[in-house]
Structure formats: structure tokens, C-alpha cells
Design an enzyme around this catalytic site. Sequence first.
Site, PDB file in Angstrom:
ATOM      1  N   HIS A 242      -3.572  -9.806   9.739  1.00  0.00           N
ATOM      2  CA  HIS A 242      -4.663  -9.655   8.770  1.00  0.00           C
ATOM      3  C   HIS A 242      -5.007 -10.944   8.002  1.00  0.00           C
ATOM      4  O   HIS A 242      -6.113 -11.480   8.102  1.00  0.00           O
ATOM      5  CB  HIS A 242      -4.301  -8.572   7.747  1.00  0.00           C
TER       6      HIS A 242
HETATM    7  C1  BDR Z   1      -2.856  -6.004   4.088  1.00  0.00           C
HETATM    8  O1  BDR Z   1      -1.789  -5.301   3.464  1.00  0.00           O
HETATM    9  C2  BDR Z   1      -0.609  -6.047   3.558  1.00  0.00           C
HETATM   10  O2  BDR Z   1       0.405  -5.237   4.080  1.00  0.00           O
HETATM   11  C3  BDR Z   1      -0.893  -7.251   4.402  1.00  0.00           C
HETATM   12  O3  BDR Z   1      -0.217  -8.387   3.879  1.00  0.00           O
HETATM   13  C4  BDR Z   1      -2.386  -7.416   4.327  1.00  0.00           C
HETATM   14  O4  BDR Z   1      -2.761  -8.222   3.232  1.00  0.00           O
HETATM   15  C5  BDR Z   1      -3.281  -5.270   5.343  1.00  0.00           C
HETATM   16  O5  BDR Z   1      -3.691  -3.973   5.029  1.00  0.00           O
END
Ligand code: BDR
Length: 312
Positions: A242
Site C-alpha cells: 500500500h
Molecule cells: C494501510 O493500513 C496499514 O495496515 C498499512 O500500513 C496501510 O497504511 C492499508 O489499509
Amino acid sequence: MPTQRIIIDTDPGQDDAIAILLAFASPEIEVLGITTVAGNVPLALTTKNALKCCELAGRPDVGVYAGAEAPLSRPLVTAEYVHGASGLDGPDLPEPAMTPRAGHAVDFIVDTLRREPAGTVTLCTLGPLTNIALAFEGAPDIVPRVKRIVAMGGGAFEGGNTTPVAEFNILVDPHAAQAVFHAGVPVTLMPLDVTHKCLTKASRIQKYHDLGTPVGKATAALLEFFERFDERKYGCDGGPLHDPTVIAWLLAPEMFAGRDVNLEVETRSELTMGQTVTDWWHVTDRPRNVHFVRDIDDDAFFDLLFERISRL
Ligand code: BDR
Ligand code: CA
């Protein structure tokens, strides 16, 4: 010469860590400071993890400032089930020798935006938006001085990853997200619709093992730990990566495609709390407050990431 001057607001997290490494590895980017927020794990751990990332990248000169311990008006929800108890499980990184800088993250954000020329500082947010909302609320004069916010969060066609309709960063502090997205600052959003196209396939991770450098080995270990949960959940080869998409958008926006939309965050219904209600088809007259990214050239993204991380 850096052309992008940024503050990274983050809750590391393995994918946050890769985003921080990507920023440090990119000569186009000057990291003015890193601010931490409670999210994936509590604040003490996200702060420690940010320090570890700076040391891994050989950047102990960068200031890390601890921020909000809890969301604006909801209890903190964390995600150890994804990131491990430390938030940064996977590589065996040493305890950091660096310590956080004195002062609160929100004050650092406010002071930096007041000091630097207006329109020159981009806020890159990789976690819940609590610190940014507090900064805007406490110092509204900084709002027009922000160049842009590039945020990872939300989802529309892809649904949610923490509830059926909510993505983690927005769900943790939906009130902060709604306030920040309506502050009047240009926002580029990297939702699940784009990050779910960035899969850490085995062949992509192998390249980091092959680098053989400390950063290469740590990156491989971070990616391998991080993908476990999502591979089981989604049944795919690799998990979505992400947060590095935020930094990649600054470096190569041509790899991405999206459109300007109205986006509202649900803050009242417990059933749909944190949903990012996205007017993709422009069926309302509500103002278009967010550039919503929906597509990415994932091969180009992973090539860029590897090329940059191999420099560290
Ligand atoms: C987001 O949530 C976190 O677990 C990750 O770092 C990312 O920023 C994805 O949904
Ligand atoms: Ca994150």
C-alpha cells in the site's frame, strides 16, 4: 536537487517502512521530517519503528517526532494481526540508537509549514490522519500553505480491508479523514482500488534477496512477513503493497490514473463507519475534493521501487 519537499506522517508498519526507504533513496525528494501516529501499533512502537527505518537507510540526521496517541474521538484500533507484535516483524533490526526529537509531531508540522515558503511542502500520509487534522484545527493559517496531501487510505470499488466497506487508515480515525479531506488542500488519494493491484509476488521479492545488501535483505524480510496475512485472506500470490504508492506518485505520476471526485467519509453509522463514499460517476453536485487514483502500471511501480531501494 530535490524538487519535492515532504513530511512523512506514518504508523510503521512494514509497508510504511518500504515507503520511507523509497523516499530516502530518491534524490528528487527531501524528507523534512517524519511524524508518527498511533495506528498499526501503539504510538511508542510506531515511533521506535520510524527510528529503525531511518537507521536502516543510514539517515540518523532526519528528525522523528511522536504525535497523537489516539484518534480524535474513537478508541484506537490496532493491527498486530497483520504487522506482528512490534509492527515491524520480519527483519531482525537492531534497537535504534536514535531517539525521537523533542516536541510534538503536530507542532513540528505547524512550525515547518509556517517556516517554509507557502506551497512548497507536501504532506505524505501513510496512516490515520489524526496528526494532520489536529494541525489544521489548531493552526488554520497553515492550511493554505500546504502544497498537497498524498494519502494512502480508503477504497471504493474494492470495498474495505478491515470492515466490508472500510479501509484501515480511514476506519481508525474517520473524523480526522473527513476533516482533512475537506480542509481545502489538494488531496491525492491512494485507495485499495490501486494498492490491491500492487502485489508483492515471489519473483518481485527474490530480487531483494539477490541484492545481498543489508537494506535488500531487510526489504525482502519486511515484504515476506507483510504478505502472509493478505495472501491467506485474498488467496493470491503476494499481498498488496500500500504505502509506497504515495511516494511513487510523487516520483512518477504518469504511472497512475485517476479522476477528481467528491469523497465523503462516513462518521456516524457503526455499520459503515469509515467508508469512503466516492462519487466516481459525478452523480452529485458536491465539490470534487479528492483526486482518487484507481489504476497503476504495477510492473513500472515495482521496477521503480527496486531501482531506488538498490541504491541504499
Ligand atoms: C494501510 O493500513 C496499514 O495496515 C498499512 O500500513 C496501510 O497504511 C492499508 O489499509
Ligand atoms: Ca501505514
